[in-house]
Design a protein around this motif. Structure first.
Motif, PDB file in Angstrom:
ATOM      1  N   VAL A 164       0.835  -1.206   0.000  1.00  0.00           N
ATOM      2  CA  VAL A 164       0.000   0.000   0.000  1.00  0.00           C
ATOM      3  C   VAL A 164       0.870   1.257   0.000  1.00  0.00           C
ATOM      4  N   ILE A 165       1.896   1.261   0.852  1.00  0.00           N
ATOM      5  CA  ILE A 165       2.771   2.435   0.946  1.00  0.00           C
ATOM      6  C   ILE A 165       3.537   2.637  -0.363  1.00  0.00           C
ATOM      7  N   ILE A 166       4.029   1.544  -0.938  1.00  0.00           N
ATOM      8  CA  ILE A 166       4.765   1.656  -2.206  1.00  0.00           C
ATOM      9  C   ILE A 166       3.843   2.151  -3.317  1.00  0.00           C
ATOM     10  N   ALA A 167       2.606   1.645  -3.346  1.00  0.00           N
ATOM     11  CA  ALA A 167       1.662   2.089  -4.387  1.00  0.00           C
ATOM     12  C   ALA A 167       1.358   3.576  -4.248  1.00  0.00           C
ATOM     13  N   ASN A 168       1.105   4.022  -3.011  1.00  0.00           N
ATOM     14  CA  ASN A 168       0.814   5.440  -2.791  1.00  0.00           C
ATOM     15  C   ASN A 168       2.027   6.315  -3.085  1.00  0.00           C
ATOM     16  N   SER A 169       3.185   5.848  -2.674  1.00  0.00           N
ATOM     17  CA  SER A 169       4.394   6.633  -2.939  1.00  0.00           C
ATOM     18  C   SER A 169       4.693   6.691  -4.435  1.00  0.00           C
ATOM     19  N   LEU A 170       4.407   5.596  -5.153  1.00  0.00           N
ATOM     20  CA  LEU A 170       4.621   5.589  -6.599  1.00  0.00           C
ATOM     21  C   LEU A 170       3.697   6.593  -7.287  1.00  0.00           C
ATOM     22  N   ASN A 171       2.443   6.667  -6.822  1.00  0.00           N
ATOM     23  CA  ASN A 171       1.520   7.672  -7.368  1.00  0.00           C
ATOM     24  C   ASN A 171       2.054   9.086  -7.137  1.00  0.00           C
ATOM     25  N   SER A 172       2.592   9.312  -5.944  1.00  0.00           N
ATOM     26  CA  SER A 172       3.139  10.642  -5.641  1.00  0.00           C
ATOM     27  C   SER A 172       4.354  10.943  -6.510  1.00  0.00           C
ATOM     28  N   TYR A 173       5.189   9.917  -6.731  1.00  0.00           N
ATOM     29  CA  TYR A 173       6.367  10.112  -7.583  1.00  0.00           C
ATOM     30  C   TYR A 173       5.956  10.449  -9.010  1.00  0.00           C
ATOM     31  N   ILE A 174       4.968   9.722  -9.522  1.00  0.00           N
ATOM     32  CA  ILE A 174       4.504   9.962 -10.888  1.00  0.00           C
ATOM     33  C   ILE A 174       3.920  11.368 -11.011  1.00  0.00           C
ATOM     34  N   GLU A 175       3.107  11.756 -10.033  1.00  0.00           N
ATOM     35  CA  GLU A 175       2.514  13.094 -10.061  1.00  0.00           C
ATOM     36  C   GLU A 175       3.599  14.168 -10.011  1.00  0.00           C
ATOM     37  N   TRP A 176       4.588  13.952  -9.164  1.00  0.00           N
ATOM     38  CA  TRP A 176       5.702  14.903  -9.049  1.00  0.00           C
ATOM     39  C   TRP A 176       6.508  14.954 -10.348  1.00  0.00           C
ATOM     40  N   SER A 177       6.772  13.786 -10.929  1.00  0.00           N
ATOM     41  CA  SER A 177       7.563  13.731 -12.157  1.00  0.00           C
ATOM     42  C   SER A 177       6.842  14.418 -13.318  1.00  0.00           C
ATOM     43  N   VAL A 178       5.557  14.095 -13.470  1.00  0.00           N
ATOM     44  CA  VAL A 178       4.790  14.713 -14.563  1.00  0.00           C
ATOM     45  C   VAL A 178       4.714  16.223 -14.381  1.00  0.00           C
ATOM     46  N   SER A 179       4.473  16.651 -13.139  1.00  0.00           N
ATOM     47  CA  SER A 179       4.382  18.088 -12.865  1.00  0.00           C
ATOM     48  C   SER A 179       5.707  18.786 -13.148  1.00  0.00           C
ATOM     49  N   TYR A 180       6.801  18.134 -12.775  1.00  0.00           N
ATOM     50  CA  TYR A 180       8.112  18.747 -12.978  1.00  0.00           C
ATOM     51  C   TYR A 180       8.412  18.943 -14.458  1.00  0.00           C
ATOM     52  N   TYR A 181       8.271  17.879 -15.232  1.00  0.00           N
ATOM     53  CA  TYR A 181       8.639  17.978 -16.651  1.00  0.00           C
ATOM     54  C   TYR A 181       7.626  18.797 -17.457  1.00  0.00           C
ATOM     55  N   LYS A 182       6.396  18.815 -17.012  1.00  0.00           N
ATOM     56  CA  LYS A 182       5.433  19.700 -17.661  1.00  0.00           C
ATOM     57  C   LYS A 182       5.794  21.155 -17.391  1.00  0.00           C
TER      58      LYS A 182
END
Length: 381
Positions: A164-182
């Motif tokens: 659960v923690i890895i899944a939630n953290s992965l979502n946060s990483y993806i959101e952060w990554s997309v936001s950064y490169y956008k």
């Protein structure tokens, strides 16, 4: 306008795929590894597993041999009335039979004759056997089995919590990554549109382009500025979410200067083969099966309590003297302890409580299995 939009999308795609120099990158693998190594919830679950293992060792300690010793001495009027010394070693086993080793050495002027023994004492080695209650299962064996299952349950719980923690953290990483490169793409696009607007404005002043072209370039410039401001807010929000999963001290102070992997590489982390998922092998289902085993052990234990306690103790004896006499079938000590409750209210109600607990566990298993099957089928469709 459509051509401009297509060219803008192409520019964003090209900019996203560029590598940003001069900044440290945090890959998905590195991020997940740090979450596993430093996140407090995962540390708590690891401590819970250690606690379950310690409890299991405590339960196993009930089968360790125990030494018991007594010494009674009385002296009055210059006479030793009695000097009684005894020692006993007993070990419970997982078979229910307890080996026993006893030693006694008594002396004294007024010593009861039944307590007399040879010069150096008397030694006995034998067993204690429960005839009815405790033969199949007793409290030590019950606790041992339950704590052993608890360790397995905690392993499943750790896996579920970590997932659960890895899944939630992965979502946060993806959101952060997309936001950064956008944000990076929009910032570069803003510079391009500023340059385009200045060029069109110079061409307009030179009478080459009409005023409508300057208006269109200015509109796109302001629109990009607004998008950039909006995405800065989204990026800051995603960075705050990411901080909930970054506990490595090396990253906390320099998180603002760290950049993620390229956004397109995140697709590899999102590939899930749903056909390999099996509800019967889900951690929650396995944990419920273990709870069911524990409940059955308790039911068996409390059913055993309806039997009377009859413990038989048999110890062949040998004398310790100048010439040590060996064990003989004519030299032994035996005894029977009987305990029979007159009412069974305690045993009956404990038995009923655990029967209800087993029934509830089965209901929970049905509900959980139905929920997991429904979710899995919905995802497949």
């Amino acid at each position: 306008m459509k051509a401009i939009r297509k060219s803008s999308n192409l520019i964003i795609f090209l900019l996203v795929s560029q590598i940003v120099f001069g900044q440290a990158k945090m890959s998905i693998d590195e991020f997940i590894r740090n979450v596993k190594d430093y996140h407090p919830y995962i540390k708590i679950t690891q401590n819970k597993l250690l606690k379950a293992e310690y409890k299991f060792k405590v339960a196993a300690g009930a089968f360790d041999p125990k030494l018991k010793a007594d010494w009674n001495y009385k002296s009055f009027g210059g006479k030793t009335y009695f000097d009684q010394r005894s020692a006993k070693v007993k070990a419970n086993t997982r078979l229910g039979i307890s080996p026993i080793l006893k030693y006694q050495n008594n002396s004294g002027y007024y010593l009861n004759s039944e307590n007399s023994n040879p010069d150096l004492g008397l030694i006995g080695a034998g067993v204690e056997v429960p005839i009815l209650n405790g033969l199949i299962i007793d409290e030590s064996r019950r606790n041992y089995r339950i704590q052993k299952i608890n360790v397995q349950k905690q392993i499943f719980s750790n896996d579920s919590t970590e997932n659960v923690i890895i899944a939630n953290s992965l979502n946060s990483y993806i959101e952060w990554s997309v936001s950064y490169y956008k944000l990076k793409a929009l910032d570069s696009l803003l510079q391009i549109r500023k340059l385009r607007y200045d060029n069109i404005l110079n061409l307009f002043r030179g009478g080459i382009l009409p005023a409508m072209d300057t208006l269109d370039a200015f509109t796109q410039l302001k629109k990009t500025e607004q998008e950039l401001l909006f995405n800065k807010a989204l990026y800051n929000k995603s960075l705050f979410k990411l901080q909930n999963y970054v506990w490595n001290p090396e990253y906390l102070d320099k998180l603002d200067s760290i950049v993620p992997d390229e956004s397109y590489s995140l697709l590899l982390a999102l590939i899930i083969d749903k056909d390999v998922l099996d509800v019967a092998e889900h951690n929650f289902i396995k944990a419920n099966r273990l709870r069911e085993q524990q409940s059955k052990i308790n039911i068996r234990f409390y059913a055993e309590q309806f039997k009377p306690k009859i413990n038989l103790e048999l110890l062949p004896l040998a004398a310790l003297s100048e010439g040590v006499d060996g064990f003989s079938r004519n030299n032994f000590m035996t005894g029977v302890n009987i305990e029979l409750p007159l009412y069974y209210r305690k045993q009956t109600n404990y038995f009923k409580i655990n029967k209800l607990e087993l029934e509830n566990i089965k209901y929970q298993s049905d509900l959980l299995e139905r929920k997991l099957n429904t979710s899995l089928n919905a995802d497949r469709k």
